[in-house]
Write a protein that holds these residues in place. Structure first.
Motif, PDB file in Angstrom:
ATOM      1  N   GLY A  86      37.804  29.191  30.196  1.00 54.40           N
ATOM      2  CA  GLY A  86      38.435  30.240  31.005  1.00 54.40           C
ATOM      3  C   GLY A  86      38.832  29.687  32.359  1.00 54.40           C
ATOM      4  O   GLY A  86      38.230  28.734  32.863  1.00 54.40           O
ATOM      5  N   HIS A  87      39.854  30.268  32.916  1.00 63.79           N
ATOM      6  CA  HIS A  87      40.386  29.748  34.187  1.00 63.79           C
ATOM      7  C   HIS A  87      41.214  30.796  34.918  1.00 63.79           C
ATOM      8  O   HIS A  87      41.749  31.715  34.295  1.00 63.79           O
ATOM      9  N   PHE A  88      41.303  30.625  36.236  1.00 65.62           N
ATOM     10  CA  PHE A  88      42.370  31.243  37.020  1.00 65.62           C
ATOM     11  C   PHE A  88      43.527  30.258  37.001  1.00 65.62           C
ATOM     12  O   PHE A  88      43.324  29.067  36.751  1.00 65.62           O
ATOM     13  N   HIS A  89      44.706  30.715  37.311  1.00 62.48           N
ATOM     14  CA  HIS A  89      45.784  29.762  37.532  1.00 62.48           C
ATOM     15  C   HIS A  89      45.661  29.214  38.950  1.00 62.48           C
ATOM     16  O   HIS A  89      45.312  29.940  39.882  1.00 62.48           O
ATOM     17  N   GLN A  90      45.915  27.916  39.054  1.00 59.19           N
ATOM     18  CA  GLN A  90      45.866  27.261  40.368  1.00 59.19           C
ATOM     19  C   GLN A  90      46.828  27.983  41.321  1.00 59.19           C
ATOM     20  O   GLN A  90      46.462  28.290  42.455  1.00 59.19           O
ATOM     21  N   SER A  95      51.655  34.309  35.669  1.00 56.43           N
ATOM     22  CA  SER A  95      51.211  35.144  34.552  1.00 56.43           C
ATOM     23  C   SER A  95      51.258  34.377  33.224  1.00 56.43           C
ATOM     24  O   SER A  95      51.744  33.245  33.163  1.00 56.43           O
ATOM     25  N   GLU A  96      50.769  35.029  32.182  1.00 59.54           N
ATOM     26  CA  GLU A  96      50.643  34.371  30.870  1.00 59.54           C
ATOM     27  C   GLU A  96      50.696  35.418  29.765  1.00 59.54           C
ATOM     28  O   GLU A  96      50.269  36.554  29.969  1.00 59.54           O
ATOM     29  N   VAL A  97      51.203  34.999  28.618  1.00 62.08           N
ATOM     30  CA  VAL A  97      51.258  35.887  27.444  1.00 62.08           C
ATOM     31  C   VAL A  97      50.518  35.220  26.294  1.00 62.08           C
ATOM     32  O   VAL A  97      50.702  34.018  26.053  1.00 62.08           O
ATOM     33  N   ALA A 134      41.771  35.895  35.919  1.00 63.57           N
ATOM     34  CA  ALA A 134      41.219  34.789  35.133  1.00 63.57           C
ATOM     35  C   ALA A 134      41.164  35.229  33.681  1.00 63.57           C
ATOM     36  O   ALA A 134      41.063  36.436  33.405  1.00 63.57           O
ATOM     37  N   HIS A 135      41.227  34.286  32.747  1.00 64.54           N
ATOM     38  CA  HIS A 135      41.231  34.659  31.336  1.00 64.54           C
ATOM     39  C   HIS A 135      40.405  33.687  30.507  1.00 64.54           C
ATOM     40  O   HIS A 135      40.444  32.484  30.715  1.00 64.54           O
ATOM     41  N   ARG A 136      39.651  34.287  29.592  1.00 62.10           N
ATOM     42  CA  ARG A 136      38.782  33.542  28.669  1.00 62.10           C
ATOM     43  C   ARG A 136      38.843  34.250  27.333  1.00 62.10           C
ATOM     44  O   ARG A 136      38.798  35.489  27.285  1.00 62.10           O
TER      45      ARG A 136
HETATM   46 ZN    ZN Z   1      46.140  30.444  31.809  1.00 58.78          ZN
END
Ligand code: ZN
Ligand code: M6P
Length: 188
Positions: A86-90, A95-97, A134-136
């Motif tokens: 899992g991560h935040f974007h730097q 955004s992300e899909v 953040a996404h995991r």
């Molecule tokens: Zn990401």
């Protein structure tokens, strides 16, 4: 006039297994690469493969869209399901899909001020992860969880914040299925 920097190309994606042809660059993560992320500190076999990521190689810049597939194995560390780091974007606002391809999982998302949202990921789901979350992913099934991801090319991965703070919630096996519970190791 914008001078194109890349030639168009086509990649074939196996919608069940997530494999790319031609094969993308693969990242492999084993339990040993995820030290301190699970509730249980001790793992029986650190060499156990948790997930693979296949990347479509494009320059990591704002004008491009980075694409990858992730194959997250089923498994448990104690009562906690296998998951990605899992991560935040730097670059926080990128955004992300995600598009679910096979298996059953949960996508855990969190803001830096401690907000959290958990949503299902499965074949046909399209999860939109706005900037700042953040996404995991967590595999709560007994087959590999496979999904496709597309994100802004210059997003980058900030793992340090998660390594330090963790996610506000953990996903554990319960008698009636997965339970999303407050993470006692979370440090905001
Ligand atoms: Zn990401
Ligand atoms: C998805 C995308 C990738 C990410 C991968 C594994 O494919 O979000 O950017 O690398 O999942 O997740 P992590 O980087 O958190 O280990």
């Amino acid at each position: 006039m914008v001078k194109p920097s890349l030639e168009p190309f086509t990649v074939f994606l196996d919608l069940e297994s997530g494999h790319l042809d031609p094969a993308g660059l693969a990242v492999e993560r084993r339990l040993v690469d995820m030290e301190g992320m699970y509730q249980q500190e001790e793992v029986a076999d650190g060499d156990q493969l948790v997930y693979r990521v296949y990347m479509v190689p494009v320059p990591e810049q704002n004008s491009e869209i980075s694409c990858s597939t992730t194959i997250l194995e089923p498994g448990l560390v104690g009562e906690e399901y296998f998951m990605t780091k899992g991560h935040f974007h730097q670059v926080r606002d990128r955004s992300e899909v995600y598009i679910g391809l096979s298996g059953y999982g949960l996508l855990v998302m969190a803001t830096e001020d401690g907000g959290d949202v958990t949503q299902p990921i499965e074949r046909g789901s399209m999860n939109y992860v706005p900037g700042g979350w953040a996404h995991r992913t967590v595999n709560v099934g007994d087959t590999p969880l496979v999904f496709f991801a597309a994100y802004v090319g210059d997003a980058g991965h900030d793992y340090t914040t998660i390594e330090r703070s963790g996610f506000p919630v953990a996903v554990l096996r319960g008698e009636d299925g997965p339970r999303v519970v407050p993470n006692p190791k979370y440090r905001r």
